[in-house]
Design an enzyme around this catalytic site. Structure first.
Site, PDB file in Angstrom:
ATOM      1  N   ASP A   1       3.255 -15.918 -55.030  1.00 54.92           N
ATOM      2  CA  ASP A   1       3.468 -17.121 -54.226  1.00 54.92           C
ATOM      3  C   ASP A   1       4.943 -17.341 -53.895  1.00 54.92           C
ATOM      4  O   ASP A   1       5.836 -16.822 -54.564  1.00 54.92           O
ATOM      5  CB  ASP A   1       2.934 -18.325 -55.011  1.00 54.92           C
ATOM      6  CG  ASP A   1       2.455 -19.458 -54.120  1.00 54.92           C
ATOM      7  OD1 ASP A   1       2.782 -19.460 -52.925  1.00 54.92           O
ATOM      8  OD2 ASP A   1       1.733 -20.335 -54.628  1.00 54.92           O
TER       9      ASP A   1
ATOM     10  N   GLU B   1      -2.268 -16.249 -47.597  1.00 55.82           N
ATOM     11  CA  GLU B   1      -2.404 -17.653 -47.235  1.00 55.82           C
ATOM     12  C   GLU B   1      -1.968 -17.787 -45.774  1.00 55.82           C
ATOM     13  O   GLU B   1      -2.773 -17.614 -44.888  1.00 55.82           O
ATOM     14  CB  GLU B   1      -1.569 -18.536 -48.154  1.00 55.82           C
ATOM     15  CG  GLU B   1      -1.851 -20.008 -47.978  1.00 55.82           C
ATOM     16  CD  GLU B   1      -1.024 -20.851 -48.917  1.00 55.82           C
ATOM     17  OE1 GLU B   1      -1.461 -21.964 -49.232  1.00 55.82           O
ATOM     18  OE2 GLU B   1       0.064 -20.416 -49.331  1.00 55.82           O
TER      19      GLU B   1
ATOM     20  N   GLU C   1      -5.152 -26.772 -50.051  1.00 62.36           N
ATOM     21  CA  GLU C   1      -4.148 -27.329 -50.963  1.00 62.36           C
ATOM     22  C   GLU C   1      -3.421 -28.518 -50.347  1.00 62.36           C
ATOM     23  O   GLU C   1      -2.842 -29.338 -51.069  1.00 62.36           O
ATOM     24  CB  GLU C   1      -3.145 -26.265 -51.394  1.00 62.36           C
ATOM     25  CG  GLU C   1      -2.188 -25.823 -50.324  1.00 62.36           C
ATOM     26  CD  GLU C   1      -1.113 -24.880 -50.861  1.00 62.36           C
ATOM     27  OE1 GLU C   1      -0.019 -24.873 -50.287  1.00 62.36           O
ATOM     28  OE2 GLU C   1      -1.368 -24.155 -51.842  1.00 62.36           O
TER      29      GLU C   1
END
Length: 828
Positions: A352, A401, A407
């Site tokens: 991430d 993503e 989210e």
């Protein structure tokens, strides 16, 4: 006079043509004889020289490229053959610089890249001059550019779109040409930086690289600039971006370990659950009930218990993936963690926060891609760039993503995801590759989409491994949703756009075997959708449909279908369906069976004076980096640790036996280096296991909260400590001195971060309580010194008191194991 350049053989539908002029080089693209793109300017600035002005054509070479590749995941798994026509235009600038324009054409698009095939040494690419104008009545679907692509996607008429930076892929409808064009990139690696689109006040759109100037060497100096062209079905179903990417380094390699599927994921519904082993077990249990393949553990996991959850999940054929921040894998020493995690049986990583399109960051991507391929780890990139073909070159990449997904309900409450944003995705972002939106968020705060819409995202959106956002119990509470998510196929062999456009609805059909799964999402008022089914080539069929109920929620029914499916959807609604030829069984889901664990004897032991131990097991071994093993007779293995393993630290040896769905069943042994004479910090030792109410046990800081490393310097009644273990009530910390320690000392008490609380702290050796005391916030630290001679196990416990049921944070400060004898049990 213009010098016209064209390929010797033109593909049936898309025809590129390049002209060199005195002041420009121009690309024109026709589809079925009709101009779609006119006046696309091509060129570069290299070393301060604008090559697109003052260049002459030297020669053009045309070749037909026929190739094939096998997709392990994506919109269409299996082997695909394709044919491109490539024209290489070789040019020379007035300055003497020789350069090339490569043009690829397929049935669904055109791509352009630039190369300097005769560059000596190094040069500088200062700018990409690729730019174009669209007809003024064009409509555009775009997002404001940021390097992690998480702004909302919107549709607007070109005349209303403000000047600024926009991210790829960017979709344009050209009414006069009767076609759509999708702009994006393909085949990027650490030689390049990524690009985005910039629209100026005059309506000109330019390709702009993230780095103002990059060093270049001989060969291609940009990725492919891609123009997908056709109707919406052509664009949605296109594989052109992947076709342009390089082939895998080992095309014949065995990639059966790349396993698309469905994943349970607890973080969205419970931030701190990544630190809670019991929560992860529950998600495994429900995932097995649904027949899913994967579990993703987000932030909070601890190396102490990851092997345990890997073993627990493996008995049900479920693989475990771990979240990590990119900079924790930056550099050779940190990158070595991947091999360690793989040795535990971990199947993949979610990495991430890269948030950059720079050349330096793409070099980091190159490293991660190569190392995960070598180790056999799946990769899911978050906070990342968009797909540009890596699913072909690196088949272990099963998700990105690069989308504003579920989210945002958690991080940005008050700005819920809209149906408008969702409907645009299948026509833009998801065209170019796997999209980890994390769908089906029934419990989302402020949600404006219907339950049918949320459920339909599981089909309308494609990702190699689909991570479902909500708590698994939220699915169990909705029987129709639970039944469909159990039926949902793990991968797709074919993807078809059945109906819709980016402003109104998208109805996507994806085939697995002899069943089609349909997902329809709509924006706007409640209405009836009529979906043609002729492209499925089923003839008379049966459909099981789950959609919006008249009073909210979900409803389901089964009915026969022929050439169309008629479904009522709510406002911002949607539906799913399973469709197959008449008489075909529609429901086939089964829970995953549980397999027995491999034998591992003993599961915890000390290494001998030679740094080795003997393990009895019937399985195959997976070793930590630097360890070695020799097979002896009668299922015995001699395991040897590296010299660098510190006293009190352990290595985890993984034992594998064949299991469910090709996933090995694993068990683990922990082999400890014995304590040497002297004193050893508690926080430097390997824990066998722990249980903690609030997040992980923290080393050298207070418990803090549910996240790892969120504590502060330990403090008991104002007395601060540099080292120790921070815990909360209730908690258990299990250690393995292995009979090597004589004494345990510590200073204990309630940390100042939980005033007004109290706890009972106790120490147990080999299951026998040696010491217990009630401690209260504000009391000075208590000094303890306990005789633990001969004890193999040591358990440090903290429990709530009846009069204080609230959690207390406690410190095992300055904890030490002392070893004063000259020999260890293994040497006696």
């Amino acid at each position: 006079m213009a010098n016209e350049i064209g390929p010797a053989a033109l593909l049936e539908r898309v025809e590129p043509q390049v002209e060199t002029r005195a002041d420009a080089i121009v690309l024109t693209v026709r589809r079925a004889g009709r101009i779609v793109l006119d006046g696309v300017r091509l060129g570069l600035r290299v070393g301060g020289v604008d090559l697109d002005a003052g260049s002459v054509l030297l020669r053009s070479r045309v070749r037909e490229i026929t190739d094939e590749w096998t997709a392990r995941s994506g919109k269409a798994t299996g082997t695909h053959r394709y044919t491109h026509v490539e024209t290489v235009h070789e040019l020379r600038h007035d300055s003497g610089v020789e350069w090339q324009i490569h043009v690829r054409a397929s049935g669904d698009g055109v791509a352009v890249r630039y190369a300097l095939a005769r560059l000596e040494g190094h040069g500088r690419l200062d700018a990409d001059h690729t730019r174009l104008r669209f007809e003024p009545d064009a409509r555009v679907w775009a997002l404001d550019y940021q390097t992690w692509y998480e702004t909302p996607r919107v549709g607007a008429d070109l005349a209303e779109l403000p000047a600024g930076a926009y991210g790829f892929p960017l979709l344009v409808r050209l009414p006069r040409a009767g076609a759509y064009v999708l702009l994006t990139e393909a085949a990027i690696d650490g030689r390049f930086s990524g690009a985005h689109a910039e629209l100026d006040d005059d309506g000109e759109l330019r390709f702009v690289a993230a780095d103002e100037s990059v060093e270049i060497t001989r060969g291609p100096v940009t990725p492919w600039r891609v123009f997908l062209i056709g109707d919406l079905a052509t664009i949605v179903e296109s594989r052109f971006v992947d076709e342009l990417a390089p082939a895998p380094l080992d095309p014949a390699g065995d990639l059966r370990w790349v396993r698309p599927g469905r994943a349970a994921w607890s973080w969205w519904s419970d931030f701190y659950s990544g630190a809670q082993l019991h929560r992860q077990r529950h998600f495994v249990d429900v995932a097995a009930h649904f027949g899913w393949e994967h579990l993703l553990i987000d932030c909070g996991w601890d190396e102490t218990w990851v092997p345990e959850i890997v073993a627990y999940a493996s008995r049900r054929g479920i693989q475990v993936h771990l979240w990590v921040v990119w900079h924790d894998l930056d550099g050779p020493e940190k990158l070595a963690k991947l091999a360690l995690w793989r040795s535990w049986g971990v199947a993949g990583i979610k990495v991430d926060f890269m948030e950059s399109e720079s050349k330096d960051r793409y070099r980091w991507y190159d490293t991660i891609l190569a190392e995960t391929a070598r180790l056999g780890l799946h990769v899911n990139f978050h906070g990342s760039v968009i797909p540009r073909g890596w699913a072909r070159t690196w088949p272990q990449v099963i998700g990105y993503e690069a989308v504003r997904g579920s989210e945002y309900y958690v991080f940005y409450q008050g700005t819920p995801l809209t149906a408008v944003h969702n409907v645009i995705q299948p026509f833009t972002r998801n065209v170019v590759g796997a999209m980890d939106y994390t769908p089906v968020a029934f419990a989302a705060p402020g949600r404006t989409t219907s339950d049918g819409h949320e459920l339909a995202l599981s089909v309308a959106f494609e990702c190699g491994i689909t991570h479902f956002a909500d708590d698994v119990d939220a699915y169990l509470a909705r029987p129709d949703a639970a039944r469909f998510l159990a039926e949902l196929a793990p991968s797709w062999e074919e993807t078809v756009l059945l109906a819709g456009d980016p402003d109104h609805e998208a109805v996507i059909a994806r085939r697995h075997g002899d069943r089609w799964f349909l997902g329809g999402i709509a924006t706007g008022p409640a209405r009836r959708l009529t979906v043609p089914l002729d492209r499925l080539a089923l003839g008379p069929g049966d459909a099981w449909i789950v959609g919006d109920g008249a009073a909210g929620g979900l409803t389901s029914h089964r009915r026969p279908v022929d050439d169309k499916l008629v479904v009522d959807v709510a406002e911002n609604g949607g539906f799913v369906a399973v469709v197959a030829a008449r008489g075909t069984r529609l429901h086939r889901a089964v829970a995953r069976p549980e397999h027995a664990s491999p034998r591992v004897d003993p599961p915890v032991q000390l290494l001998g004076p030679d740094g080795a131990a003997v393990l009895l097991t019937e399985g195959q071994l997976r070793l930590p980096p630097g360890w070695s093993a020799e097979r002896l007779a009668d299922d015995r293995w001699r395991i040897e640790a590296p010299a660098a393993l510190a006293p009190g630290r352990a290595g985890v040896v993984t034992v594998e036996t064949p299991g469910e769905d090709g996933v090995p069943v694993v068990a683990h042994a922990r082999l400890f280096r014995p304590l040497t004479p002297g004193s050893h910090r508690l926080s430097a030792l390997t824990m066998v296991e722990f249980h903690n109410e609030s997040g992980p046990i923290e080393r050298d800081q207070s418990n803090g909260g549910g996240n790892p490393d969120d504590g502060r310097r330990m403090s008991i009644a104002g007395v601060e400590f540099d080292d120790g273990l921070g815990a909360s009530t209730p908690s258990r910390i299990e250690l393995y001195p292995g009979g090597c320690a004589d004494r345990f000392t510590a200073r204990i008490g309630v940390d100042d971060e939980t005033p007004g609380t109290a706890a009972r702290m106790s120490v147990h050796a080999d299951g026998v309580e040696l010491f217990a005391v009630d401690v209260r916030a504000g009391e000075p630290p208590r000094d303890i010194e306990l005789d633990i001679r001969g004890a193999a196990t040591l358990s440090l416990r903290a429990d709530t008191l009846p009069e204080h049921p609230e959690p207390a944070h406690v410190d095992w400060a300055s904890g030490r194991l002392h070893h004063h004898t000259a020999t260890t049990p293994a040497e006696q």
